[in-house]
Design an enzyme around this catalytic site. Structure first.
Site, PDB file in Angstrom:
ATOM      1  N   ARG A  56      12.763   2.620   5.102  1.00 14.09           N
ATOM      2  CA  ARG A  56      11.349   3.331   5.812  1.00 14.09           C
ATOM      3  C   ARG A  56      11.513   4.650   6.182  1.00 14.09           C
ATOM      4  O   ARG A  56      10.724   5.878   6.239  1.00 14.09           O
ATOM      5  CB  ARG A  56      11.394   2.702   6.216  1.00 14.09           C
ATOM      6  CG  ARG A  56      11.010   0.878   5.661  1.00 14.09           C
ATOM      7  CD  ARG A  56      10.170   0.581   4.412  1.00 14.09           C
ATOM      8  NE  ARG A  56      10.041   1.518   3.257  1.00 14.09           N
ATOM      9  CZ  ARG A  56      11.261   1.569   2.389  1.00 14.09           C
ATOM     10  NH1 ARG A  56      12.058  -0.358   2.552  1.00 14.09           N
ATOM     11  NH2 ARG A  56      11.467   1.827   0.928  1.00 14.09           N
ATOM     12  N   GLN A  86      -2.907  -0.271  10.151  1.00 15.03           N
ATOM     13  CA  GLN A  86      -1.694  -1.018  10.120  1.00 15.03           C
ATOM     14  C   GLN A  86      -0.575  -0.387   9.943  1.00 15.03           C
ATOM     15  O   GLN A  86       0.674  -1.117   9.776  1.00 15.03           O
ATOM     16  CB  GLN A  86      -2.114  -2.252   8.781  1.00 15.03           C
ATOM     17  CG  GLN A  86      -3.329  -3.076   9.593  1.00 15.03           C
ATOM     18  CD  GLN A  86      -3.751  -3.757   8.123  1.00 15.03           C
ATOM     19  OE1 GLN A  86      -2.687  -4.451   7.593  1.00 15.03           O
ATOM     20  NE2 GLN A  86      -5.040  -3.853   7.787  1.00 15.03           N
ATOM     21  N   ASN A  87      -1.139   1.110   9.411  1.00 11.17           N
ATOM     22  CA  ASN A  87       1.107   1.360   9.064  1.00 11.17           C
ATOM     23  C   ASN A  87       1.772   2.090  10.448  1.00 11.17           C
ATOM     24  O   ASN A  87       1.216   2.109  11.609  1.00 11.17           O
ATOM     25  CB  ASN A  87       0.296   2.595   8.204  1.00 11.17           C
ATOM     26  CG  ASN A  87      -0.272   3.190   8.008  1.00 11.17           C
ATOM     27  OD1 ASN A  87      -0.407   1.409   6.629  1.00 11.17           O
ATOM     28  ND2 ASN A  87      -1.586   4.388   7.055  1.00 11.17           N
ATOM     29  N   VAL A  88       3.016   1.373  10.433  1.00 11.53           N
ATOM     30  CA  VAL A  88       4.186   2.473  11.084  1.00 11.53           C
ATOM     31  C   VAL A  88       4.421   3.492  10.867  1.00 11.53           C
ATOM     32  O   VAL A  88       5.575   3.850  12.093  1.00 11.53           O
ATOM     33  CB  VAL A  88       5.210   0.730  11.084  1.00 11.53           C
ATOM     34  CG1 VAL A  88       4.974  -0.349  11.255  1.00 11.53           C
ATOM     35  CG2 VAL A  88       5.695   1.603   9.688  1.00 11.53           C
ATOM     36  N   ASP A  89       4.086   3.919   9.968  1.00 10.45           N
ATOM     37  CA  ASP A  89       4.307   5.758  10.018  1.00 10.45           C
ATOM     38  C   ASP A  89       3.676   6.235  11.045  1.00 10.45           C
ATOM     39  O   ASP A  89       2.458   5.889  11.945  1.00 10.45           O
ATOM     40  CB  ASP A  89       4.331   6.414   9.123  1.00 10.45           C
ATOM     41  CG  ASP A  89       2.630   6.622   8.606  1.00 10.45           C
ATOM     42  OD1 ASP A  89       2.002   6.672   9.378  1.00 10.45           O
ATOM     43  OD2 ASP A  89       2.036   5.877   7.452  1.00 10.45           O
ATOM     44  N   HIS A 104       0.924  -2.897  14.183  1.00 10.70           N
ATOM     45  CA  HIS A 104       1.765  -3.220  13.720  1.00 10.70           C
ATOM     46  C   HIS A 104       2.911  -2.810  14.110  1.00 10.70           C
ATOM     47  O   HIS A 104       4.235  -2.909  13.265  1.00 10.70           O
ATOM     48  CB  HIS A 104       1.994  -3.720  11.798  1.00 10.70           C
ATOM     49  CG  HIS A 104       1.093  -4.656  11.302  1.00 10.70           C
ATOM     50  ND1 HIS A 104       0.342  -4.652  10.138  1.00 10.70           N
ATOM     51  CD2 HIS A 104       0.565  -5.224  11.820  1.00 10.70           C
ATOM     52  CE1 HIS A 104      -0.486  -5.912   9.860  1.00 10.70           C
ATOM     53  NE2 HIS A 104      -0.483  -6.258  11.412  1.00 10.70           N
ATOM     54  N   SER A 172      -5.603  -3.802   1.550  1.00 14.82           N
ATOM     55  CA  SER A 172      -5.687  -5.437   0.948  1.00 14.82           C
ATOM     56  C   SER A 172      -6.789  -6.047   2.066  1.00 14.82           C
ATOM     57  O   SER A 172      -7.096  -6.357   1.300  1.00 14.82           O
ATOM     58  CB  SER A 172      -4.825  -5.697   0.254  1.00 14.82           C
ATOM     59  OG  SER A 172      -3.504  -5.510   1.619  1.00 14.82           O
TER      60      SER A 172
HETATM   61  P1  OAD Z   1      -1.484  -3.069   0.809  1.00 14.97           P
HETATM   62  O1  OAD Z   1      -0.020  -2.782   0.169  1.00 14.97           O
HETATM   63  O2  OAD Z   1      -1.754  -4.563   1.162  1.00 14.97           O
HETATM   64  O3  OAD Z   1      -2.754  -2.242   0.711  1.00 14.97           O
HETATM   65  C1  OAD Z   1      -2.858  -0.879   0.315  1.00 14.97           C
HETATM   66  C2  OAD Z   1      -4.030  -0.596  -0.396  1.00 14.97           C
HETATM   67  O4  OAD Z   1      -4.292   1.044  -0.350  1.00 14.97           O
HETATM   68  C3  OAD Z   1      -4.276  -0.896  -1.564  1.00 14.97           C
HETATM   69  O5  OAD Z   1      -5.738  -2.247  -1.317  1.00 14.97           O
HETATM   70  C4  OAD Z   1      -4.963   0.082  -2.238  1.00 14.97           C
HETATM   71  O6  OAD Z   1      -5.782  -0.140  -3.294  1.00 14.97           O
HETATM   72  C5  OAD Z   1      -4.954   0.621  -1.551  1.00 14.97           C
HETATM   73  N1  OAD Z   1      -4.543   1.761  -1.844  1.00 14.97           N
HETATM   74  C6  OAD Z   1      -3.795   2.825  -2.778  1.00 14.97           C
HETATM   75  N2  OAD Z   1      -3.343   3.960  -3.146  1.00 14.97           N
HETATM   76  C7  OAD Z   1      -4.379   4.610  -2.063  1.00 14.97           C
HETATM   77  C8  OAD Z   1      -5.106   5.949  -1.788  1.00 14.97           C
HETATM   78  N3  OAD Z   1      -4.217   6.757  -2.093  1.00 14.97           N
HETATM   79  N4  OAD Z   1      -5.793   6.426  -0.855  1.00 14.97           N
HETATM   80  C9  OAD Z   1      -6.613   4.716  -0.608  1.00 14.97           C
HETATM   81  N5  OAD Z   1      -6.474   3.433  -0.822  1.00 14.97           N
HETATM   82  C10 OAD Z   1      -4.936   3.342  -1.303  1.00 14.97           C
HETATM   83  O7  OAD Z   1      -1.709  -2.212   2.898  1.00 14.97           O
HETATM   84  P2  OAD Z   1      -1.685  -2.871   3.721  1.00 14.97           P
HETATM   85  O8  OAD Z   1      -3.807  -3.335   3.961  1.00 14.97           O
HETATM   86  O9  OAD Z   1      -1.738  -1.633   4.611  1.00 14.97           O
HETATM   87  O10 OAD Z   1       2.512  -5.524   7.644  1.00 14.97           O
HETATM   88  O11 OAD Z   1      -0.957  -3.923   4.199  1.00 14.97           O
HETATM   89  C11 OAD Z   1      -0.966  -4.876   5.629  1.00 14.97           C
HETATM   90  C12 OAD Z   1      -0.245  -5.568   6.542  1.00 14.97           C
HETATM   91  O12 OAD Z   1       0.606  -5.480   5.365  1.00 14.97           O
HETATM   92  C13 OAD Z   1       1.097  -3.455   6.654  1.00 14.97           C
HETATM   93  O13 OAD Z   1       0.870  -3.251   8.039  1.00 14.97           O
HETATM   94  C14 OAD Z   1       2.355  -4.139   6.406  1.00 14.97           C
HETATM   95  C15 OAD Z   1       2.102  -5.343   4.989  1.00 14.97           C
HETATM   96  O14 OAD Z   1       2.692  -6.337   4.858  1.00 14.97           O
HETATM   97  C16 OAD Z   1       3.452  -5.876   7.591  1.00 14.97           C
HETATM   98  O15 OAD Z   1       4.489  -5.072   7.492  1.00 14.97           O
HETATM   99  C17 OAD Z   1       3.596  -6.375   9.490  1.00 14.97           C
END
Ligand code: OAD
Length: 228
Positions: A56, A86-89, A104, A172
């Site tokens: 990553r 929530q992003n780690v970047d 996170h 999500s």
């Molecule tokens: P998810 O992968 O669960 O959700 C990503 C969201 O981004 C989805 O709702 C997609 O529809 C949306 N998406 C995709 N492409 C997009 C774009 N170009 N523009 C806007 N939205 C877009 O990711 P997170 O909700 O961030 O935690 O996940 C939360 C946490 O779950 C992360 O921080 C990580 C993971 O497990 C840890 O690792 C602790």
């Protein structure tokens, strides 16, 4: 200046080429998070865990902020902007946003397994077994793993509760406690939710849902907010 609070998730960085977690071909489709992102995994197979985050991190050195990250920076001309991610970047920071709270953890940071306050920033991608802090203990990724406390949730709740405008981008909203932050946003303030697969939101007042990619929707939304 009005306080504008922005909650971002993996979708924010998708157009930079960083995989999300739960979309098709997302990270959790190809890896079981229990095997790479938990304290148990670290005990069982630290090399596998390091390799997962090394890959990553390696990728993060190769990508850059997208049009969505850059648009959010412009909001600082008119608003007191606080990003809670929530992003780690580090793509918000590299775009130029000044105020970013990482719920996170951060991929480019590592910390001592003996003393969690000993945190270091890597200028290269690889963390290996045998890389230690000054006290001689193994370094680990500075990431909140499943089952670990989210230390930054308190400060995040404080900032969200004071928002006068709120944006939620590319998440999500299934991982708690981050997903619960929306419940601290005041009812009466304007809210925007940008996500091509925005889930059906019920019971949240003054919410505009924009089913579009961040890189496309945000430049336009930012223009609108700067004109208001
Ligand atoms: P998810 O992968 O669960 O959700 C990503 C969201 O981004 C989805 O709702 C997609 O529809 C949306 N998406 C995709 N492409 C997009 C774009 N170009 N523009 C806007 N939205 C877009 O990711 P997170 O909700 O961030 O935690 O996940 C939360 C946490 O779950 C992360 O921080 C990580 C993971 O497990 C840890 O690792 C602790």
């Amino acid at each position: 200046m009005k306080k504008l609070v922005i909650l971002t998730g993996a979708g924010m960085s998708a157009e930079s080429g960083v995989k999300t977690f739960r979309d098709s071909d997302g990270l959790w489709q190809n890896h079981r998070f229990e095997e790479v992102a938990s304290p148990v995994a670290w005990q069982r197979d630290p090399e596998l865990v390091l390799e997962f985050y090394n890959q990553r991190r390696k990728q993060l050195f190769e990508v850059g902020p997208n049009a969505g990250h850059l648009a959010l920076v412009r909001l600082e001309e008119k608003y007191d902007v606080h990003i809670v991610t929530q992003n780690v970047d580090d793509l918000h920071e590299r775009a130029g946003s000044s105020n970013v709270l990482h719920l996170h953890g951060e991929l480019k940071k590592v910390r001592s397994t003996l003393d969690p306050s000993m945190i270091y920033t890597l200028d290269h991608w690889e963390l290996k077994l045998g890389d230690t802090c000054e006290k001689g203990s193994q370094l680990r990724p500075h990431i909140v793993w499943f089952g670990e406390a989210v230390d930054m949730i308190g400060p995040a709740v404080e900032v969200v509760a004071e928002a006068e405008i709120c944006m939620v981008i590319g998440t999500s909203m299934v991982v708690y406690p981050a997903a619960g932050l929306i419940n601290y946003v005041k009812d009466k303030i304007p809210k925007y939710y940008v996500d091509p697969k925005a889930f059906h939101v019920q019971g949240i007042r003054n919410l505009e849902v924009i089913k579009e990619k961040a890189g496309i929707a945000l430049p336009e939304l930012v223009d609108k907010l700067l004109k208001q």
